[in-house]
Design a protein around this motif. Structure first.
Motif: not given
Length: 293
Positions: A49-55, A57-67, A221-229
């Motif tokens: 759950x945590x490993x996929x949640x990190x992946x 969020x990191x991918x989203x940060x990259x795609x949106x040009x975040x730091x 589990x990694x995307x919705x109740x973890x990364x998003x939530x």
């Protein structure tokens, strides 16, 4: 580099934590299904759950040009706390079922958070907040009283749920105090949590069954109740008091109880359904009239 987020209004913060609670309500069901079909235990499910949640969020940060965040001591503290309360939560599910594990965890959490907020942060809920908390706890008692009195194998699950509640409250209070970079706190917390859990997960078997169902459940589990939530949860803590966030988060218990009935054949008495209704009503009040920081 620390990213200072733009201000969030109390109403938007309440919306964020309401969506997070709805997403969390499905997390216990996903974890329980993974116990059955994925060949994973509590530590293994939490690790993925945590490993996929990190992946995610990191991918989203990259795609949106975040730091990308830099790991610091705050993230280490939050990640360690998340590892404790998440594993204890899934251990409670394994022993007492989705509904009981979730409502005991979520019932004890706002009480500890309210006391901690007063003692450590100087935050005091108003009359509306305290009434909502009292009504929510009454709803939780109606929802879980019969199951808790049944005793037997459920007592171990209740004990793990209380450990989870203490860890969850501690993370909430600490994150409320250190709220400068909510996105970094979420990603860093996931990474540290996964590292903390890895030895325990590997010892008990961390490789899931390679089936389509298992992969789909892990991705969800990694995307919705973890990364998003959790991204929404940490963002909400920049605008709302810790106790307010905890009370609104109790909406998770209603969703988890209903899913426990629909997916796993768990039963609720008339009092249990009345508790669900009272709890839902109690959560709506601070969500619509949130107390600002």
């Amino acid at each position: 580099m620390t990213h200072v987020p733009s201000p969030v209004s109390a109403r938007r913060g309440a919306l964020y934590v309401s969506v997070a609670a709805a997403a969390w309500g499905t997390g216990g069901a996903a974890g329980s299904l993974l116990f059955q079909s994925g060949g994973l235990g509590p530590a293994g499910v939490s690790l993925w759950r945590y490993a996929l949640g990190a992946v995610f969020l990191l991918a989203l940060t990259r795609l949106t040009g975040g730091v990308l965040p830099r790991l610091d001591i705050r993230m280490v503290v939050v990640g360690a706390g998340m590892a404790v309360y998440q594993t204890a939560y899934f251990a409670a599910i394994e022993r007492s079922g989705v509904a009981v594990a979730t409502v005991v965890t979520m019932g004890a959490t706002p009480v500890v958070t309210e006391l901690g907020g007063r003692l450590l942060l100087g935050e005091r809920s108003g009359r509306t907040g305290l009434l909502a908390l009292a009504a929510a706890l009454a709803g939780l008692f109606l929802l879980t009283g019969e199951s808790l009195l049944a005793g037997g194998g459920r007592l171990g699950g209740v004990a793990f749920a209380l450990v989870s509640a203490a860890g969850y409250a501690a993370v909430t209070l600490y994150s409320r105090r250190h709220r400068e970079d909510p996105g970094g706190m979420a990603v860093g917390g996931f990474v540290v949590g996964a590292v903390c859990l890895a030895p325990f997960a590997l010892a008990g078997g961390a490789v899931p069954e390679p089936t389509v169902t298992t992969v789909a459940l892990l991705a969800y589990l990694g995307a919705v109740p973890t990364a998003l939530a959790y991204a929404l949860f940490f963002r909400a803590l920049t605008a709302l008091r810790a106790a307010t966030v905890s009370v609104i988060s109790l909406g998770e218990a209603v969703g988890a109880a209903v899913l426990g009935v629909l997916l796993f054949g768990e039963r609720l008495s008339v009092a249990g359904w009345a508790g669900c209704a009272l709890l839902a009503a109690a959560v709506v009040v601070p969500a619509l009239r949130p107390e600002q920081r």
